[in-house]
Design a protein around this motif. Structure first.
Motif, short mmCIF file in Angstrom:
data_model
loop_
_atom_site.label_atom_id
_atom_site.label_comp_id
_atom_site.label_asym_id
_atom_site.label_seq_id
_atom_site.Cartn_x
_atom_site.Cartn_y
_atom_site.Cartn_z
N GLU A 90 62.65 34.73 10.66
CA GLU A 90 61.98 35.85 11.34
C GLU A 90 61.85 37.03 10.38
O GLU A 90 60.81 37.65 10.25
N LYS A 147 66.86 36.10 28.47
CA LYS A 147 67.03 34.69 28.85
C LYS A 147 66.73 33.74 27.69
O LYS A 147 67.53 32.84 27.38
N THR A 148 65.58 33.98 27.03
CA THR A 148 65.20 33.09 25.92
C THR A 148 66.20 33.19 24.77
O THR A 148 66.55 32.18 24.14
N THR A 149 66.65 34.41 24.52
CA THR A 149 67.63 34.60 23.43
C THR A 149 68.90 33.82 23.75
O THR A 149 69.45 33.11 22.89
N1 LIG Z 1 62.22 37.62 17.56
C1 LIG Z 1 62.48 38.80 18.10
N2 LIG Z 1 62.54 39.91 17.34
C2 LIG Z 1 62.81 41.11 17.89
N3 LIG Z 1 63.02 41.29 19.19
C3 LIG Z 1 62.97 40.23 20.00
C4 LIG Z 1 62.69 38.93 19.49
N4 LIG Z 1 62.69 38.05 20.51
C5 LIG Z 1 62.97 38.77 21.61
N5 LIG Z 1 63.13 40.08 21.30
C6 LIG Z 1 63.48 41.16 22.23
O1 LIG Z 1 64.70 40.82 22.82
C7 LIG Z 1 64.71 41.15 24.20
C8 LIG Z 1 65.07 39.90 25.00
O2 LIG Z 1 64.02 38.95 24.81
P1 LIG Z 1 64.05 37.53 25.47
O3 LIG Z 1 62.80 36.80 25.05
O4 LIG Z 1 65.34 36.87 25.19
O5 LIG Z 1 63.95 37.90 27.00
P2 LIG Z 1 63.50 36.98 28.21
O6 LIG Z 1 64.38 37.37 29.33
O7 LIG Z 1 63.47 35.56 27.83
O8 LIG Z 1 62.03 37.52 28.45
P3 LIG Z 1 60.76 36.65 28.94
O9 LIG Z 1 61.00 36.30 30.33
O10 LIG Z 1 59.63 37.63 28.79
O11 LIG Z 1 60.63 35.50 28.01
C9 LIG Z 1 63.33 41.69 24.51
O12 LIG Z 1 63.42 43.10 24.49
C10 LIG Z 1 62.48 41.21 23.38
O13 LIG Z 1 61.45 42.14 23.11
#
Ligand SMILES: Nc1ncnc2c1ncn2[C@@H]1O[C@H](COP(=O)(O)OP(=O)(O)OP(=O)(O)O)[C@@H](O)[C@H]1O
Length: 582
Positions: free
Chosen positions: A122, A384-386
């Protein structure tokens, strides 16, 4: 000239690249030896024509016979044939050493690239990586195919011709050497400027590729956030930088060409003047001076080629340092594999920040029991995705640990079974048949097993309706699969791979509501009996799970069964109420 972008992948030094090249070529010594011998023969054969022509001049002066002329012509013809055959052998055997060595380097680079930590990738940007495994490999390969053989032929010709000049007469040899200071002066002017410029050119091209890749991949997001114009300016700036560095390089090279032309003029004049004086003093013959002038003139092309190709080889050298820099990136120490006790997942103090000081996950403590199916829900950006990527081992958490069956996830070994399988929304269809796309996950599976799994996940009908069933070639340029079909195959790969844990991140999102139900049924089969973490966007998935985690601001704020959480009247109950009203 600015340096590489902060966070860019490393570039090796020239010495490190040379060490790697030696290591890779070291396994092909025999081919290199044959090539070197053939280059020597070719170099010697190249001397015959100028020397014999000089001899013909002397014969003409002293009244030589027709037969001596015929012999001389035959000698030139034989030398030409020998030279051509030797050059072919030399170049072929050089390729026999170089091509496998490059293939090994490419494998090392790809291997390292595939094992790059997601966070590091990244930071570096996909464009940088793509330009290395694409442009840089291509440049080194082209140079190995074209530039390096021509460079070798030219260097050999220069060395032998120089020796030939001295063999004719030492004064003529010295006269030829008179051009050397002019060449050295040209090179001393050129070399210190060219290396950094070629490196800057490669880097500028990498940055341009990065800007373009981001623009193409994230076009929707950029438009949605009104960032398209900003990004277009970034692409323009990167393109302009690449173009201006390219123009700079051509300008430098042209000025260098002028200087080498001057060196040629100086050398030829010296040979002719010394030759003239030598003939007047009866120290050399007219034929010898003719041969010397022809030999010196014969240097123009090889010297020109060296100068011209130096540019290309230097550029390939810059690419090589980028490849070696990536291939030799230190690998994180792989922990010794340990057998897992069961299929439980245990997250302790898991936190993550993509950017320093901006945590997106905060000290998550959570457990998934063996065979339990947990759905993760929460607002956009909740993390969630993280969390899913960390649980899958795709992303290294900034803090905390993830254990599978009591063993750190990256050390987990499960009797040869895959520890964790992941299906996300971004599914790739691999170029090959549908069968290839399935046996990726289970190389030994026969058609009966594949059909049984396709049946179980509800994909058998549409696969058998494809033009050639399992043999249908899919992927880029072949039979197109819809995103939902690609997702269906990805879900079918899960039971084939038979992992302990399954992580699904929006894995059933690729369809309208009827298609979504098909994919949800497939997901239910794929995860049956397996520890499962599902990032759920449709709350029907959460309702069907054994347990639900509700995330907000990087924390798991509620955890329980669907019924308990609805009854508790908290965040999940609100989400469910909103979902049910749709
Ligand atoms: N590769 C990245 N670089 C920087 N920030 C990120 C990255 N991926 C996610 N984020 C930030 O981390 C936070 C959590 O993101 P994440 O995708 O884990 O959330 P999520 O709950 O899965 O959201 P969604 O339902 O939209 O997929 C968000 O504020 C997002 O903008």
């Amino acid at each position: 000239m600015s340096g590489p972008r902060p966070g860019a992948l490393p570039t090796s030094t020239g010495a490190e690249a040379a060490r790697t090249a030696r290591r890779l070529l070291g396994g092909h010594r025999r081919a290199l030896a044959v090539s070197a011998a053939a280059f020597t023969v070719a170099g010697l054969a190249g001397l015959v024509a100028p020397l014999v022509l000089g001899r013909i001049v002397d014969l003409a002066e002293s009244g030589g016979t027709t037969s001596s002329l015929v012999v001389a012509a035959a000698l030139i013809a034989v030398a030409a044939v020998v030279g051509a055959v030797a050059t072919t052998v030399a170049v072929t055997w050089l390729a026999r050493a170089g091509e496998p060595a490059l293939a090994e380097l490419r494998e090392e680079v790809l291997d390292r690239a595939l094992h790059l930590d997601a966070g590091r990738l990244e930071e570096a940007g996909a464009g940088d990586l793509l330009s290395r495994v694409g442009d840089d490999v291509r440049l080194v390969q082209e140079s190995l195919r074209d530039a390096v053989p021509t460079l070798m032929t030219s260097v050999v010709a220069i060395v032998f011709t120089g020796a030939g000049l001295f063999a004719l007469d030492w004064r003529l040899g010295l006269a030829g050497l008179g051009a050397v200071p002019a060449y050295v002066w040209a090179l001393r002017w050129y070399l210190p400027q060219s290396g950094p410029r070629y490196r800057a050119e490669r880097e500028a091209n990498g940055e341009r590729a990065e800007a373009l890749v981001v623009g193409v991949h994230a076009s929707g997001t950029l438009r949605a956030h009104g960032l398209a114009a900003d990004h277009q300016r970034r692409v323009e700036a990167a393109s302009w930088r690449a173009a201006s560095v390219g123009i700079d390089v051509v300008g430098l090279f042209t000025r260098f060409g002028n200087r080498t032309n001057r060196a040629e003029l100086v050398g030829l004049l010296l040979v002719l003047v010394v030759g003239f004086l030598g003939v007047r003093a009866d120290a050399v013959t007219v034929g010898e001076v003719t041969a010397a002038a022809l030999l010196f003139h014969r240097l123009f092309n090889p010297v020109g080629a060296v100068v011209f190709l130096f540019d290309e080889v230097q550029s390939a050298g810059a690419s090589l340092t980028r490849l070696v820099g990536l291939a030799e990136m230190p690998r994180p120490a792989a922990p010794a594999p340990r057998a897992v006790a069961d299929a439980s997942l245990r997250l302790r103090g898991v936190g993550h920040s993509y950017r320093e000081g901006r945590p997106v996950l905060v000290a998550v403590d959570a457990d998934v029991a063996p065979g339990e199916r947990v759905a993760v829900v929460g607002a956009t950006g909740a993390g969630k995705t993280t969390l899913a990527a960390i649980a899958a081992g795709h992303l290294r958490p900034t803090t905390g640990t993830v254990e599978l069956g009591g063993v750190p996830l990256d050390a987990a070994q499960a009797d040869g079974r895959l520890p964790v399988a992941v299906v996300t929304q971004e599914v790739h269809t691999y170029a090959g048949t549908v069968r290839d796309n399935l046996t990726l996950a289970a190389p030994d599976a026969d058609d009966a097993r594949l059909v049984a799994v396709l049946d179980a996940v509800g994909a058998r009908g549409w696969v058998e309706a494809l033009p050639d069933g399992l043999d249908t070639v899919v992927g880029d340029g072949a039979h197109p699969l819809t995103p939902a079909q690609a997702q269906h195959l990805a879900l079918a790969r899960v039971p084939l791979a038979d992992p302990l844990v399954v992580v699904l991140d929006e894995a059933t999102a690729e369809a309208g509501s009827a298609g979504a139900r098909d994919l949800e049924r497939a997901a239910a089969y794929a995860t049956r009996g397996r520890t499962t973490l599902t990032v759920a966007h449709r709350l029907t998935q959460a309702a069907a799970a054994d347990r639900v985690w509700v995330m907000a601001d990087g924390r798991v704020v509620e955890s329980g069964t669907h019924a308990d959480l609805v009854a508790a009247g908290g965040t999940y109950a609100d989400l469910w109420a909103a979902w049910s009203r749709r």
